[in-house]
Design a protein around this motif. Structure first.
Motif, PDB file in Angstrom:
ATOM      1  N   ARG A   8      36.458 -22.871  70.255  1.00 20.12           N
ATOM      2  CA  ARG A   8      35.905 -21.793  69.653  1.00 20.12           C
ATOM      3  C   ARG A   8      34.422 -21.949  69.653  1.00 20.12           C
ATOM      4  NH1 ARG A   8      37.004 -16.776  68.707  1.00 20.12           N
ATOM      5  NH2 ARG A   8      36.730 -15.804  66.744  1.00 20.12           N
TER       6      ARG A   8
ATOM      7  N   ASP B 246      32.588 -21.125  72.685  1.00 22.70           N
ATOM      8  CA  ASP B 246      32.433 -19.736  72.997  1.00 22.70           C
ATOM      9  C   ASP B 246      31.478 -18.917  72.126  1.00 22.70           C
ATOM     10  OD1 ASP B 246      34.452 -19.148  74.882  1.00 22.70           O
ATOM     11  OD2 ASP B 246      36.094 -19.011  73.224  1.00 22.70           O
TER      12      ASP B 246
ATOM     13  N   TRP C  99      40.654 -15.959  66.081  1.00 16.52           N
ATOM     14  CA  TRP C  99      41.429 -16.920  66.708  1.00 16.52           C
ATOM     15  C   TRP C  99      42.907 -16.607  66.836  1.00 16.52           C
ATOM     16  CZ3 TRP C  99      45.363 -20.263  64.439  1.00 16.52           C
ATOM     17  CH2 TRP C  99      45.828 -21.406  65.422  1.00 16.52           C
TER      18      TRP C  99
ATOM     19  N   LEU D 266      37.667 -15.049  74.605  1.00 17.53           N
ATOM     20  CA  LEU D 266      38.552 -16.191  74.116  1.00 17.53           C
ATOM     21  C   LEU D 266      38.990 -17.066  74.977  1.00 17.53           C
ATOM     22  CD1 LEU D 266      40.959 -13.847  71.962  1.00 17.53           C
ATOM     23  CD2 LEU D 266      39.243 -15.407  70.856  1.00 17.53           C
TER      24      LEU D 266
ATOM     25  N   THR E  72      38.371 -20.934  73.581  1.00 19.88           N
ATOM     26  CA  THR E  72      39.127 -20.763  72.397  1.00 19.88           C
ATOM     27  C   THR E  72      40.634 -21.090  73.101  1.00 19.88           C
ATOM     28  OG1 THR E  72      37.742 -19.459  71.366  1.00 19.88           O
ATOM     29  CG2 THR E  72      39.867 -19.516  70.218  1.00 19.88           C
TER      30      THR E  72
END
Length: 411
Positions: A67, A70, A206, A337, A340
């Protein structure tokens, strides 16, 4: 990120070498363990704990750092990650007992777990969609080639010429420093990061990952596949020497079958899935892999047969790992994403398959016999087979939802 074939080749090559170093740093401890155990007074359960703590730390770090990558970019995660895990691998040679080994391997897990999702995402971003499966397979194949293919041969041969196992770990810091410098110069940031920042309401959360059906399925399948891979990688060297009573040199040659099989599997299976589809490639490979592992568990000490069985078990299992955590996961979520999703799938898979499973295998080996660890690996494969039946196809050439410029949104 504009399509640039020259950059694609340079990026994939460097990221593949980096992930190969991750594999070498992680798995060279397995063929060195018999020598370490004699000096430090360690047993099978200790080996399972040493391997397991790295897997859990890797998993937790992947969940968080995918995460972060990103948000802040690939280079800011890749370069510190490869420097730190290379230094910590050298520190493994300074360990004086179980506690210090576990502490050092925990830090290695945290830093390798940070490096890996950012590296996978960078490979996906550098690749043309029609070569994404192949390129991500090439990148991941070096983990097995260096870690459990060349690693056992390198480790057992270096033990013949170096003063002790301590020096083997010390040598591994040099390639890490060189690769860190090259990655800092070559790797580009993704378009979604260098473009103007979106408003907060538009940033995907998320929890949005789990709106895409393949993500929870990939997590379960990866837990099963990683259980097989990491239990075999950790326990097979000791199984060969202690249960089948083969020599250290014979063990190194046979155990290298895992690495070479995994290397070719991670090249062939993801590449083939670009043409035949992700789901058929996973299902066929996992079924064959499970059948061959059952044969290996019943096989006696015949070197060529043991090598070939391990080769093809690793071919199937590792090829599926590369495909599940790579192209299938990447193609199942929006570009914002990417890391992630990779970090989540890889992280949870690592915690259970790479962390919990080796600890359970170590317990089984110590209390019931090391041969029973093979059945734990087989159980992981069967779980993956059942889960893979429910995957939704994502390959651009096979999925009606795929378009040349966009990834499918699988729900």
């Amino acid at each position: 990120m504009s399509r640039d074939v020259r950059y694609e080749r340079r990026a994939v090559t460097l990221l593949a070498l980096g992930f190969g170093l991750v594999g070498l740093d992680r798995w060279i401890i397995a063929p060195l363990f018999p020598a370490m155990a004699d000096e430090l007074g360690l047993d099978y359960q200790d080996l399972g704990g040493i391997v397991g703590v790295l897997g859990v730390a890797w998993g937790v770090s992947s969940l968080l750092m995918g995460r972060l990558s990103d948000r802040i970019g690939r280079r800011k995660v890749l370069v510190p990650g490869i420097l730190l895990f290379s230094l910590c691998t050298a520190f493994t040679g300074l360990a004086g007992g179980l506690f210090s080994l576990i502490a050092i391997r925990l830090v290695i897990g945290l830093t390798e777990g940070a490096y890996s999702p950012a590296a996978f995402a960078a490979t996906a971003e550098a690749s043309h969609p029609k070569r994404r499966g192949l390129n991500m397979g090439i990148q991941q194949s070096t983990f097995a080639l260096f870690g459990v293919g060349l690693g056992p041969i390198l480790a057992t041969q270096l033990l013949q010429v170096l003063p002790s196992w301590h020096w083997v770990f010390a040598l591994l810091v040099v390639p890490g420093v060189l690769l860190a410098v090259l990655l800092a110069k070559v790797i580009r940031e993704p378009d979604v990061l260098v473009a103007p920042a979106p408003v907060a309401a538009e940033r995907p959360k998320w929890s949005h990952l789990f709106r895409h059906r393949n993500i929870p399925l990939a997590i379960v399948a990866l837990c099963g596949t990683m259980t097989c891979i990491f239990v075999l990688s950790a326990m097979v060297p000791s199984y060969l020497t202690d249960f089948l009573h083969l020599s250290t040199v014979q063990m190194g040659m046979i155990a290298s079958g895992i690495g070479f099989g995994a290397f070719f599997g991670q090249l062939v299976i993801p590449g083939a899935s670009d043409r035949i589809g992700r789901r058929p490639a996973v299902l066929v490979a996992l079924v064959l892999c499970a059948a061959l592992l059952a044969v290996f568990a019943a096989q006696g000490p015949v070197m060529p047969v043991l090598f070939l069985l391990l080769f093809f078990v690793a071919f199937g299992a590792n090829g599926c790992l590369a495909l599940i955590v790579g192209a299938l996961t990447v193609e199942s979520v929006p570009p914002a994403l990417t890391a992630t999703a990779i970090g989540t799938v890889m992280g949870i898979g690592e915690i259970f398959g790479g962390g919990v499973a080796p600890v359970v295998a170590g317990y089984l080996s110590k209390h019931y016999g090391i041969q029973y660890s093979l059945y734990l690996a087989l159980g992981g494969l069967l779980l993956a087979v059942v889960t893979a039946v429910f995957f939704v196809e994502t390959a651009p050439r096979r999925s009606r939802r795929a378009a040349p410029a966009a990834r499918p949104e699988v729900v």
